[in-house]
Design a protein around this motif. Structure first.
Motif, PDB file in Angstrom:
ATOM      1  N   ALA A 174    -117.141 -90.175 109.355  1.00 51.04           N
ATOM      2  CA  ALA A 174    -117.622 -91.480 108.900  1.00 51.04           C
ATOM      3  C   ALA A 174    -119.130 -91.458 108.692  1.00 51.04           C
ATOM      4  O   ALA A 174    -119.651 -92.000 107.702  1.00 51.04           O
ATOM      5  CB  ALA A 174    -117.237 -92.555 109.917  1.00 51.04           C
ATOM      6  N   LEU A 175    -119.841 -90.813 109.605  1.00 51.23           N
ATOM      7  CA  LEU A 175    -121.288 -90.702 109.473  1.00 51.23           C
ATOM      8  C   LEU A 175    -121.658 -89.916 108.218  1.00 51.23           C
ATOM      9  O   LEU A 175    -122.566 -90.296 107.469  1.00 51.23           O
ATOM     10  CB  LEU A 175    -121.864 -90.020 110.715  1.00 51.23           C
ATOM     11  N   ALA A 176    -120.937 -88.822 107.955  1.00 49.75           N
ATOM     12  CA  ALA A 176    -121.219 -87.997 106.772  1.00 49.75           C
ATOM     13  C   ALA A 176    -121.032 -88.797 105.484  1.00 49.75           C
ATOM     14  O   ALA A 176    -121.844 -88.696 104.551  1.00 49.75           O
ATOM     15  CB  ALA A 176    -120.310 -86.771 106.768  1.00 49.75           C
ATOM     16  N   LEU A 177    -119.981 -89.589 105.412  1.00 45.66           N
ATOM     17  CA  LEU A 177    -119.733 -90.385 104.208  1.00 45.66           C
ATOM     18  C   LEU A 177    -120.805 -91.452 104.022  1.00 45.66           C
ATOM     19  O   LEU A 177    -121.187 -91.764 102.889  1.00 45.66           O
ATOM     20  CB  LEU A 177    -118.337 -91.014 104.283  1.00 45.66           C
ATOM     21  N   GLN A 178    -121.308 -92.007 105.116  1.00 51.99           N
ATOM     22  CA  GLN A 178    -122.380 -92.988 105.014  1.00 51.99           C
ATOM     23  C   GLN A 178    -123.684 -92.337 104.560  1.00 51.99           C
ATOM     24  O   GLN A 178    -124.431 -92.904 103.758  1.00 51.99           O
ATOM     25  CB  GLN A 178    -122.566 -93.697 106.353  1.00 51.99           C
ATOM     26  N   ILE A 179    -123.947 -91.130 105.051  1.00 49.93           N
ATOM     27  CA  ILE A 179    -125.128 -90.388 104.611  1.00 49.93           C
ATOM     28  C   ILE A 179    -125.023 -90.089 103.117  1.00 49.93           C
ATOM     29  O   ILE A 179    -126.011 -90.190 102.372  1.00 49.93           O
ATOM     30  CB  ILE A 179    -125.282 -89.090 105.431  1.00 49.93           C
ATOM     31  N   ALA A 180    -123.818 -89.726 102.663  1.00 48.56           N
ATOM     32  CA  ALA A 180    -123.621 -89.455 101.237  1.00 48.56           C
ATOM     33  C   ALA A 180    -123.966 -90.676 100.397  1.00 48.56           C
ATOM     34  O   ALA A 180    -124.622 -90.561  99.346  1.00 48.56           O
ATOM     35  CB  ALA A 180    -122.170 -89.030 100.985  1.00 48.56           C
ATOM     36  N   ARG A 181    -123.558 -91.854 100.836  1.00 54.83           N
ATOM     37  CA  ARG A 181    -123.887 -93.072 100.098  1.00 54.83           C
ATOM     38  C   ARG A 181    -125.392 -93.315 100.081  1.00 54.83           C
ATOM     39  O   ARG A 181    -125.963 -93.678  99.058  1.00 54.83           O
ATOM     40  CB  ARG A 181    -123.149 -94.271 100.706  1.00 54.83           C
ATOM     41  N   ARG A 182    -126.039 -93.104 101.224  1.00 53.10           N
ATOM     42  CA  ARG A 182    -127.466 -93.363 101.325  1.00 53.10           C
ATOM     43  C   ARG A 182    -128.286 -92.396 100.478  1.00 53.10           C
ATOM     44  O   ARG A 182    -129.330 -92.753  99.924  1.00 53.10           O
ATOM     45  CB  ARG A 182    -127.911 -93.291 102.790  1.00 53.10           C
ATOM     46  N   HIS A 232    -108.915 -76.035 120.531  1.00 51.40           N
ATOM     47  CA  HIS A 232    -108.373 -75.479 121.781  1.00 51.40           C
ATOM     48  C   HIS A 232    -109.472 -75.390 122.832  1.00 51.40           C
ATOM     49  O   HIS A 232    -109.227 -75.608 124.023  1.00 51.40           O
ATOM     50  CB  HIS A 232    -107.770 -74.100 121.506  1.00 51.40           C
ATOM     51  N   CYS A 233    -110.706 -75.083 122.382  1.00 56.82           N
ATOM     52  CA  CYS A 233    -111.845 -74.970 123.286  1.00 56.82           C
ATOM     53  C   CYS A 233    -112.485 -76.317 123.621  1.00 56.82           C
ATOM     54  O   CYS A 233    -113.413 -76.370 124.429  1.00 56.82           O
ATOM     55  CB  CYS A 233    -112.924 -74.077 122.667  1.00 56.82           C
ATOM     56  N   GLY A 234    -112.057 -77.383 122.951  1.00 58.06           N
ATOM     57  CA  GLY A 234    -112.627 -78.693 123.216  1.00 58.06           C
ATOM     58  C   GLY A 234    -113.871 -79.014 122.420  1.00 58.06           C
ATOM     59  O   GLY A 234    -114.593 -79.972 122.756  1.00 58.06           O
ATOM     60  N   LEU A 235    -114.155 -78.259 121.351  1.00 56.06           N
ATOM     61  CA  LEU A 235    -115.314 -78.551 120.513  1.00 56.06           C
ATOM     62  C   LEU A 235    -114.999 -79.680 119.529  1.00 56.06           C
ATOM     63  O   LEU A 235    -113.864 -79.815 119.083  1.00 56.06           O
ATOM     64  CB  LEU A 235    -115.731 -77.306 119.722  1.00 56.06           C
ATOM     65  N   ARG A 236    -116.009 -80.462 119.195  1.00 61.02           N
ATOM     66  CA  ARG A 236    -115.876 -81.450 118.131  1.00 61.02           C
ATOM     67  C   ARG A 236    -116.136 -80.741 116.813  1.00 61.02           C
ATOM     68  O   ARG A 236    -117.006 -79.870 116.721  1.00 61.02           O
ATOM     69  CB  ARG A 236    -116.860 -82.596 118.348  1.00 61.02           C
ATOM     70  N   VAL A 237    -115.396 -81.126 115.771  1.00 59.91           N
ATOM     71  CA  VAL A 237    -115.418 -80.366 114.513  1.00 59.91           C
ATOM     72  C   VAL A 237    -115.682 -81.274 113.329  1.00 59.91           C
ATOM     73  O   VAL A 237    -115.111 -82.367 113.217  1.00 59.91           O
ATOM     74  CB  VAL A 237    -114.074 -79.632 114.304  1.00 59.91           C
ATOM     75  N   PHE A 238    -116.555 -80.787 112.438  1.00 65.89           N
ATOM     76  CA  PHE A 238    -116.739 -81.385 111.124  1.00 65.89           C
ATOM     77  C   PHE A 238    -116.575 -80.286 110.089  1.00 65.89           C
ATOM     78  O   PHE A 238    -117.134 -79.188 110.232  1.00 65.89           O
ATOM     79  CB  PHE A 238    -118.124 -82.020 110.984  1.00 65.89           C
ATOM     80  N   LEU A 277    -126.242 -81.526 104.805  1.00 66.79           N
ATOM     81  CA  LEU A 277    -125.923 -81.112 106.171  1.00 66.79           C
ATOM     82  C   LEU A 277    -127.135 -81.234 107.090  1.00 66.79           C
ATOM     83  O   LEU A 277    -126.988 -81.542 108.283  1.00 66.79           O
ATOM     84  CB  LEU A 277    -125.392 -79.691 106.182  1.00 66.79           C
ATOM     85  N   THR A 278    -128.326 -81.007 106.556  1.00 67.40           N
ATOM     86  CA  THR A 278    -129.533 -81.180 107.368  1.00 67.40           C
ATOM     87  C   THR A 278    -129.667 -82.626 107.820  1.00 67.40           C
ATOM     88  O   THR A 278    -129.976 -82.917 108.983  1.00 67.40           O
ATOM     89  CB  THR A 278    -130.780 -80.762 106.569  1.00 67.40           C
ATOM     90  N   GLU A 279    -129.394 -83.553 106.896  1.00 72.58           N
ATOM     91  CA  GLU A 279    -129.440 -84.973 107.242  1.00 72.58           C
ATOM     92  C   GLU A 279    -128.375 -85.307 108.287  1.00 72.58           C
ATOM     93  O   GLU A 279    -128.625 -86.076 109.227  1.00 72.58           O
ATOM     94  CB  GLU A 279    -129.221 -85.807 105.978  1.00 72.58           C
ATOM     95  N   LEU A 280    -127.194 -84.726 108.133  1.00 77.96           N
ATOM     96  CA  LEU A 280    -126.115 -84.977 109.091  1.00 77.96           C
ATOM     97  C   LEU A 280    -126.494 -84.478 110.475  1.00 77.96           C
ATOM     98  O   LEU A 280    -126.338 -85.199 111.471  1.00 77.96           O
ATOM     99  CB  LEU A 280    -124.828 -84.294 108.613  1.00 77.96           C
TER     100      LEU A 280
END
Length: 302
Positions: A174-182, A232-238, A277-280
């Motif tokens: 959701a954050l990435a899509l908002q950054i794309a709009r901005r 499996h390791c519990g990492l958050r993924v984008f 991606l830098t902005e994200l």
């Protein structure tokens, strides 16, 4: 000895300990750069770089566009590590080896994994140069019994049966899509389903039609296996795909894709992807708050 039997927690720890002993940096974000997308890694501040060939137990990258370096540094003030080049099943590596770096990242203290790839568009509304925020994936290899989690489960990484209904972090998406709009990128930033196939050949027309019918919007030869291990390791993924070609679904079409074309498109869009991606990365501290609050704050200049 079967490939799955060669994986061990100790092997991953040996590699992680070597890296921790050779750098004082302690990253919390890992970024996997897909074909031709290594520009982001080059822009890290305070870099420390290691050739894959120098890292104990690390596979070696053999594909053009995958340089083969692990780069530690800072992006937007955040400690990161970037894989400039990844590994693939079609290179001859078993999937436990393809995904080996993800487990090493977990032992380094990584919390968030960003994966990028070059992909072919199955969805007709997609255009070459578009970005696709990965909402979900179809892991054809996993459905066919090729899974990086095969073999005895290593409980020190995660439970036997990880759920993937939340594989791609919804707040980060959701954050990435908002950054794309901005940034004014909304016209070419999509959201869709990625399908992983084994390669190295590109898809036949019948295969492309089947994948589209199954619900895939884009197709490539990586990413899903890495995401399985990350969760499996519990990492958050984008996950983010750069659309480098339109997959042929008609028998009278004249277009024929090749890897050089993929790299050319990747290089053309690399600077735009880098900015996105830098902005994200710079705004990831907002992922535990309401994304609408973040958008309002951005509009207010805060």
């Amino acid at each position: 000895m079967q490939a799955a039997e060669k994986f061990s927690f100790e092997l991953c720890k040996e590699t992680a300990d070597w890296l921790l002993g050779h750098t004082k940096q302690r990253p919390q974000i890992a970024i996997v750069c897909g074909s031709g997308l290594g520009l982001l890694a080059d822009n890290l501040k305070n870099q420390e770089s290691f050739q894959y060939t120098d890292i104990p137990n690390f596979p070696h990258s053999t594909v053009p566009g995958h340089e083969g370096r692990l780069i530690f540094g800072e992006l937007q003030g955040k400690p990161c590590v970037c894989m400039k080049g990844r590994f693939h099943l079609y290179e001859g590596y078993p999937l436990w080896k393809v995904t080996f770096p993800i487990r090493v990242f977990k032992l380094l203290g990584i919390k968030i994994l960003l994966v990028t790839n070059a992909a072919g568009a199955l969805e007709d509304s997609y255009h070459i140069g578009d970005f696709m925020v990965i909402r979900d994936h179809i892991n054809l290899l996993g459905l066919a019994g090729q899974n990086p989690l095969l073999g005895p489960n290593e409980e020190r990484f995660g439970a036997r049966f990880p759920a993937l209904s939340d594989a791609y972090d919804r707040k980060i998406c959701a954050l990435a899509l908002q950054i794309a709009r901005r940034l004014g990128y909304a016209s070419f930033v999509k959201e869709g389903v990625y399908c992983m196939v084994g390669g190295p050949n590109f898809e036949s027309i019948a295969e492309a039609r089947l994948l589209h019918l199954l619900g895939a919007d884009a197709v490539g030869m990586s990413t899903a296996a890495e995401v399985v291990v990350a969760r499996h390791c519990g990492l958050r993924v984008f996950g983010l795909s750069l659309i480098t070609n339109k997959v042929t679904k008609e028998y009278d079409a004249q277009e024929v894709v090749d890897h050089l074309h993929v790299l050319e498109v990747s290089q053309r869009q690399a600077s735009v992807l880098q900015r996105f991606l830098t902005e994200l990365v710079g705004q990831l501290e907002w992922i535990d708050s309401d994304p609408e609050d973040k958008e309002t704050a951005c509009q207010n200049g805060t």
